[in-house]
Write an enzyme that holds these catalytic residues in place. Structure first.
Site, short mmCIF file in Angstrom:
data_model
loop_
_atom_site.label_atom_id
_atom_site.label_comp_id
_atom_site.label_asym_id
_atom_site.label_seq_id
_atom_site.Cartn_x
_atom_site.Cartn_y
_atom_site.Cartn_z
N TYR A 168 -12.04 41.61 -94.33
CA TYR A 168 -10.85 40.77 -94.45
C TYR A 168 -9.62 41.58 -94.09
O TYR A 168 -9.46 42.71 -94.57
CB TYR A 168 -10.69 40.22 -95.87
CG TYR A 168 -10.93 38.73 -95.91
CD1 TYR A 168 -10.10 37.87 -95.20
CD2 TYR A 168 -11.99 38.19 -96.63
CE1 TYR A 168 -10.33 36.51 -95.19
CE2 TYR A 168 -12.22 36.83 -96.64
CZ TYR A 168 -11.39 35.99 -95.91
OH TYR A 168 -11.61 34.65 -95.91
N GLU A 189 -6.13 40.02 -93.63
CA GLU A 189 -4.95 39.14 -93.50
C GLU A 189 -3.70 39.98 -93.30
O GLU A 189 -3.51 41.00 -93.97
CB GLU A 189 -4.80 38.28 -94.75
CG GLU A 189 -5.74 37.10 -94.73
CD GLU A 189 -5.60 36.19 -95.95
OE1 GLU A 189 -4.61 36.33 -96.69
OE2 GLU A 189 -6.49 35.36 -96.14
N ASP A 191 -0.85 27.69 -70.28
CA ASP A 191 -2.16 27.75 -70.94
C ASP A 191 -3.15 28.20 -69.86
O ASP A 191 -3.46 27.43 -68.95
CB ASP A 191 -2.52 26.37 -71.49
CG ASP A 191 -3.86 26.34 -72.20
OD1 ASP A 191 -4.70 27.22 -71.92
OD2 ASP A 191 -4.07 25.44 -73.03
N THR A 229 -7.86 31.01 -74.26
CA THR A 229 -9.09 31.34 -74.97
C THR A 229 -9.57 32.67 -74.39
O THR A 229 -9.05 33.14 -73.39
CB THR A 229 -10.19 30.28 -74.73
OG1 THR A 229 -10.30 30.05 -73.33
CG2 THR A 229 -9.86 28.98 -75.44
N LYS A 245 -13.82 32.17 -71.55
CA LYS A 245 -14.14 31.44 -70.31
C LYS A 245 -14.26 32.44 -69.16
O LYS A 245 -15.15 33.29 -69.22
CB LYS A 245 -13.09 30.35 -70.07
CG LYS A 245 -13.08 29.28 -71.18
CD LYS A 245 -12.18 28.11 -70.83
CE LYS A 245 -12.28 27.00 -71.86
NZ LYS A 245 -11.34 27.13 -72.98
N ARG A 284 -15.90 34.12 -78.29
CA ARG A 284 -15.24 32.85 -78.58
C ARG A 284 -13.98 33.13 -79.38
O ARG A 284 -14.06 33.49 -80.55
CB ARG A 284 -16.22 32.03 -79.42
CG ARG A 284 -16.03 30.56 -79.40
CD ARG A 284 -16.45 30.08 -78.05
NE ARG A 284 -16.27 28.67 -77.95
CZ ARG A 284 -17.18 27.85 -77.41
NH1 ARG A 284 -18.30 28.31 -76.95
NH2 ARG A 284 -16.94 26.57 -77.35
N1 DSN Z 1 -13.31 22.58 -74.06
C1 DSN Z 1 -12.55 23.24 -73.04
C2 DSN Z 1 -13.08 22.94 -71.68
O1 DSN Z 1 -14.25 22.64 -71.56
O2 DSN Z 1 -12.33 23.02 -70.71
C3 DSN Z 1 -11.13 22.92 -73.15
O3 DSN Z 1 -10.71 23.03 -74.44
#
Ligand code: DSN
Length: 437
Positions: free
Chosen positions: A59, A61, A205, A231, A234, A240
């Site tokens: 933890y 925080e 984004d 994120t 990707k 994740r």
């Molecule tokens: N779920 C993501 C995507 O597949 O593009 C976007 O949040």
């Protein structure tokens, strides 16, 4: 058969047979199918090892040097390492690596920059945007006034002239640039000019394209934007999770936040913790640090460039077989099949492709006449197959598999035959993170 990442005799196989069996099946599925979901990828074994490490137990925080728990000397170094790597990769003044994923990162941006009811503009969801950019069913559309912008009817690309007119009329306080189903380059310079004209924050984004940016295959929005969110799982091939990059100072502090004693960087940090989240997931931050080190290498640069080359090759191979693509092609890793003239919906074709071992998702297209639950589009992406080592020459075979399913959508024998051929095709390639593959 491909070996599982949890070999027989592993702690998991002894402790929980059911989860272990499901994991083995998932490994087998990922090993033998074509992962063409544009937002998915294969993280490396090193990233997976950090994700599954004992950092999950801690933890922490707060932020490095100012935690609410003891024993954080080591994870302080870890978080600082991830932050410094991120700032260096993207050239940003400030970075926060604690968001649990992309939507929480975007939520933090709303908290840091706006008040409920303020006006935002984002690319409409059916035209390639994201739920959190002001779409009606999301908090961003219910708690804020949303004025979506769209694409040009003919080019299906963002209509920057109309966007400027709308922004001048509506005077939003924040403009989003980015999306989840937009196959073209974002013009950050044009967006920055518009944002400046109307005194709006510009927030990019880059969830889908962060890996392409690092590889030099897409412009970097950091010099043009107040804040950038992403994120981490990707095209950048991390765990994740999510992250936020920002300037230190708020250029509109006097205008929009005259009473705040915190600059932009501090407001972002406070929005993530303690306003929205509790303890950061230190195992994810460890894995992010690993992924960022991988992303800083020349081989990652080549990887990111190859993602785009593969997408362009797949686009051409599909068009040669009579498929229509939204915008007529791609500049990045995304292709959207436009199925408005086809007898079945996007969902129906996606289900049939999955039976044949080709994993995709159905997606709205601009001007989609079908219900969002079925749609008239299919989104394809090349990050994962590029991670397996596929190149332009393999894209023609992938297009041939897709075309075969579309020609015989309701023939189970064709599904089985393509399924076997796809598995055979995939067996010639390594899958990162799946040992022995
Ligand atoms: N779920 C993501 C995507 O597949 O593009 C976007 O949040």
């Amino acid at each position: 058969m491909a070996k599982s990442s949890a070999p027989t005799g592993s702690a998991l196989s002894r402790a929980d047979r059911r989860v272990y069996e499901l994991l083995k099946r998932q490994v087998q599925q990922e090993r033998t199918t074509l992962k063409l979901i544009a937002s998915e990828n294969f993280a490396s074994s090193a990233v997976l090892e950090a994700t599954g490490s004992i950092f999950t137990n801690k933890y922490a925080e707060g932020y490095p040097g100012a935690r609410y728990y003891e024993g954080n000397e080591i994870v302080d170094q870890l978080e600082n390492l991830a932050v410094e790597r991120l700032k260096a990769l993207f050239g940003s003044e400030h970075a926060n690596v604690q968001p649990y994923s992309g939507s929480p990162a975007n939520q933090a941006v709303y908290r840091a920059l706006l008040r409920p009811g303020d006006k935002v503009m984002g690319l409409a969801l059916p035209e390639g945007g994201h739920l959190t950019h002001g779409w009606g069913v999301n908090f961003s559309g219910t708690d804020y006034q949303s004025v979506p912008y769209g694409v040009h009817e003919k080019t299906q690309q963002i209509d920057y002239d109309r966007l400027r007119d709308t922004a001048k009329r509506e005077r939003p306080k924040l403009i989003w640039v980015g999306g989840t189903a937009y196959p073209r380059i974002f013009d950050y310079t044009a967006m920055a000019e518009i944002a400046l004209e109307v005194e709006a924050y510009l927030v990019a984004d880059i969830a889908h394209i962060s890996g392409l940016i690092v590889a030099g295959a897409h412009p970097n929005p950091v010099p043009c934007c107040d804040v950038v969110t992403s994120t981490s799982h990707k095209s950048i091939r991390g765990p994740r999770g999510g992250f936020i990059l920002s300037n230190k100072e708020d250029r509109y502090q006097a205008l929009y936040h005259p009473k705040s004693k915190h600059n932009l960087a501090r407001r972002i940090d406070r929005a993530v913790f303690p306003q929205l989240q509790g303890g950061p997931h230190m195992n994810t931050i460890a894995a992010l640090a690993v992924a960022l080190q991988e992303a800083a290498t020349p081989s990652f640069r080549a990887y990111g460039q190859q993602i785009v080359k593969n997408a362009k090759a797949l686009a051409q191979a599909l068009q040669d077989r009579g498929f229509d693509l939204v915008t007529g092609g791609t500049d990045n890793h995304i292709l959207i099949l436009d199925l408005r003239d086809r007898p079945l919906s996007g969902k129906a074709y996606a289900e049939r492709m999955a039976k044949a071992g080709i994993i995709t998702n159905f997606n709205m297209v601009p001007g989609d006449p079908r219900d969002p639950a079925v749609t008239s589009g299919i989104r394809l992406g090349t990050p994962a197959v590029t991670s397996m080592g596929m190149r332009e020459e393999q894209m023609d075979q992938i297009a041939a598999f897709i075309a075969t399913v579309f020609t015989h959508p309701d023939d189970p024998d064709v599904h089985s035959c393509v399924r076997r051929a796809v598995a055979d095709f995939c067996s010639s390639f390594q899958v990162p993170g799946i040992p022995g593959s």
